[in-house]
Design an enzyme around this catalytic site. Sequence first.
Site, short mmCIF file in Angstrom:
data_model
loop_
_atom_site.label_atom_id
_atom_site.label_comp_id
_atom_site.label_asym_id
_atom_site.label_seq_id
_atom_site.Cartn_x
_atom_site.Cartn_y
_atom_site.Cartn_z
N GLY A 5 7.03 7.45 6.19
CA GLY A 5 7.96 8.16 5.33
C GLY A 5 9.24 8.63 6.00
N LYS A 63 -7.22 -0.40 2.97
CA LYS A 63 -6.31 -0.08 4.07
C LYS A 63 -6.86 1.15 4.78
CE LYS A 63 -1.57 1.24 5.10
NZ LYS A 63 -0.68 2.28 4.60
N ALA A 111 5.03 1.36 7.56
CA ALA A 111 5.52 2.70 7.91
C ALA A 111 6.82 2.66 8.69
CB ALA A 111 4.50 3.51 8.69
N GLY A 112 7.76 3.44 8.22
CA GLY A 112 9.00 3.66 8.93
C GLY A 112 10.18 2.86 8.41
N ASN A 116 7.09 1.84 1.11
CA ASN A 116 6.87 2.79 0.02
C ASN A 116 8.03 3.78 -0.08
OD1 ASN A 116 6.00 4.70 -1.83
ND2 ASN A 116 3.97 4.92 -0.99
N THR A 117 8.14 4.66 0.92
CA THR A 117 9.14 5.73 0.85
C THR A 117 10.57 5.21 0.64
OG1 THR A 117 7.80 7.14 2.26
CG2 THR A 117 10.14 7.68 2.12
#
Lengths: 260, 260, 260, 260
Positions: free
Chosen positions: A162, A101, A188-189, A210-211
């Site tokens: 995040g 990635k 992301a987001g 992830n976050t």
Amino acid sequence: MAEYHLDPFVLGGRTLTSRLFVGTGKYASDHLIPDVLAQSGSEVITVALRRVDFAASTDNVMRHIPKTVQLLPNTSGARTAEEAVRIARLARAAGCGNWIKIEVIADNKYLLPDGYETVKATEILAREDFVVLPYISPDLMVAKALVDAGAAAVMPLGAPIGSNRGLQTKELLRILIAEIALPVIVDAGIGRPSEACEAMEMGAAACLVNTAIASANDPVAMAKAFGDAVAAGRQAYRAGVGPISQLAQASSPLTGFLHS
Amino acid sequence: MAEYHLDPFVLGGRTLTSRLFVGTGKYASDHLIPDVLAQSGSEVITVALRRVDFAASTDNVMRHIPKTVQLLPNTSGARTAEEAVRIARLARAAGCGNWIKIEVIADNKYLLPDGYETVKATEILAREDFVVLPYISPDLMVAKALVDAGAAAVMPLGAPIGSNRGLQTKELLRILIAEIALPVIVDAGIGRPSEACEAMEMGAAACLVNTAIASANDPVAMAKAFGDAVAAGRQAYRAGVGPISQLAQASSPLTGFLHS
Amino acid sequence: MAEYHLDPFVLGGRTLTSRLFVGTGKYASDHLIPDVLAQSGSEVITVALRRVDFAASTDNVMRHIPKTVQLLPNTSGARTAEEAVRIARLARAAGCGNWIKIEVIADNKYLLPDGYETVKATEILAREDFVVLPYISPDLMVAKALVDAGAAAVMPLGAPIGSNRGLQTKELLRILIAEIALPVIVDAGIGRPSEACEAMEMGAAACLVNTAIASANDPVAMAKAFGDAVAAGRQAYRAGVGPISQLAQASSPLTGFLHS
Amino acid sequence: MAEYHLDPFVLGGRTLTSRLFVGTGKYASDHLIPDVLAQSGSEVITVALRRVDFAASTDNVMRHIPKTVQLLPNTSGARTAEEAVRIARLARAAGCGNWIKIEVIADNKYLLPDGYETVKATEILAREDFVVLPYISPDLMVAKALVDAGAAAVMPLGAPIGSNRGLQTKELLRILIAEIALPVIVDAGIGRPSEACEAMEMGAAACLVNTAIASANDPVAMAKAFGDAVAAGRQAYRAGVGPISQLAQASSPLTGFLHS
């Protein structure tokens, strides 16, 4: 009754059942990772190469990732194409496989990617037979350049990494999905399962989360929620969403029982 | 590893595993209904009493509803409290049980409910031991009156019936969920699984979905998508969504591999 | 060149040039009120009767309101129709005129209005020749009842009073504007001029703004901004907004200069 | 009472009173242009060089643009940096002055700009003393590169050109406004005055609006609406928007008149 299996997702020569990718960052303890993978059903996990400490026998995130799961090393920390290329080669040499990635980020506040450097790194690594998954702004021209550069998919952001802010770039994601021949993986987001579900309904090929999982009160339960929501969104995309109308459309007969 | 079962939903003395309620309207064929129930996992189905033709042995929607599923007759067609009360009593007399969804609608264009008449019907039917589920605008004072009137839950709309327009009343739903001691079941307007998922993340107790399933290209696959999305949303609500931030929050170490 | 005057707004027999109504609450000092009125161009101001201390010669908000401005006393503090009626009559007896904004609020947290009591108060006061402007939830059936009750306009909320949360009830406001024969004046929740502008573009007859002006760093400048934004929104409504398209529509010739 | 003039906007050495830029495309008749300029108050107008037919004495859009208005020729039709540079030089040679709006577009469907080519063209033209205003995707890294390249401002899109879809890229615009030292002028996509007003409230330096004015039923009235809305948004930005709250905040005293 027919079975309702989802269509598999073929990426980098591998056939995936789950369209949820997860990460290894920000967990209170890396010991949660196997349960996150098991409950979410995810078969792909991203890890920053720096966290892969091959010398350490105990404190190594790799110990927590089952061999059956596809490793997706990322180039977090790279600020230029050249640095990203070096990290990718190191990852492969260290036995992390040939998926990579690309993250080329020179902005420390919003962690927004550098499209130009990302295209350069993709060109080089694709020629070296990496399966290249670049993290990008949802910019059509950058995405087109990545198709030409040999990327295996594009990974546009929904909001800053995040931030848990959701699909703030919906308008641009919709265009990428319509125009780009590669799989679009929203990265992301995404902060809640409903947002991942919506990305899939729009036609995204997969989501990386992830976050939102790691920062939940119960990360393992949240992982399960994301796994189900991503599957639901894909299912809905294939089932064909019905039309939206301005007025109401009666579900039940209106000229009523008692008036007839 | 712990199991991740959802918490059951107790309503009208019955313990439900699924928090998705479905309907019987608008299907190309009523023969789809058993598969919709099976794939969605739904245990509650609403039906307009008029469609329950007890004389007809073949063309009766009831033939397609398994006995294990909770029937929720609705008063569709009622324009006043009095009419709704009569329909409810007829439904019970006809063997449809004591659950009743109150719909008192005098507006033919947007099918918006009449709060005042709905409260009146609820008062009467609750005293007669019905399990009363009233369809309402997301109005706090009406919802409070329904608590006093003995409703078993409140069913506020997300958007006009059958419009597939989604959670347009989010702000008011949020207030109902925070302030009302009864379960809040979002009814009407939900067009996609992501919207049902979001309602559950907000703390709704359940969702009723009819048009969005019936109007999909593949209604049975869409039913499965809604079942999974509702479960995911409940799971997320219980797992505790993480905080939203303005700036990015790195998932991976930023001070990079190569700079150290 | 034609002049571009806005159409006047006739309400309660008075012809208004400005479609912005303002309030008297929450100002750091009541001495700001004349400038707020002058800069915004507003010709209608609401005041809680309690604040009208006729005995006090110095600390009376009325001293700051020019005679040319239409006073709109409100029944803030009333929890029932009866109390609202009493306040209205007191206001008229005290010389505040025959306009009255009905607020019947029994909820101290979100200050949401009670539709049923509001209709009752409106019926009584309209018969007594008040110009009745009721504050309501954006509920179609309540609005219809208010038409029958003799209201001069309806004042649905965009969001809870003083929250600055904007047009959260857009879907329902749109329906009221389409279906109700009375002027729709959006009251409560508007936090920024762009939101007032949007309400006007949607066809609202006017907007009432208090907190957003009073809580600005510079209330008088913000009053001017709201005055201009409301006028712009009305102008746009009358000018007829152009169509929205999925794809781009070139403004300039695309088959380029250099390719021809 | 203090006057409430807006702060002037200095760009390319010129002091502008109005922060609305307009265009010349899509009007039913170019004869509307002088009234659009007069009613909107706009002092800057963009024109595709191709439309500037210097040979034609009658059918030339330039005839309709007053000398006092700043001409902003654009490179519409350019598909590469090189073509954009050629058009810019031709425009200056033809007497159109030294302002240039760079549009490098290789995508015919959404008309999305090419960031890389745009940066290249900007570098060259800034060195040649043009006042360079590049049209871009709202990408932070491209915007930073344009700062280095000598741009006078950046012009990110809210949505595809001519789509009237509004501020779909709000999240990314907010980041540009916070991070970029140059004026941010929102260009493309704005469909209604409320959207231009919101862009200004967010801190945009100006807005360029063409299709939304030209496609209105009454373009001249719509031009006035946009002029007022942009001024209102700037005024609000400077006045300092008040805080948003979850709960209601009473504007009027709640512990009521009648309970005391």
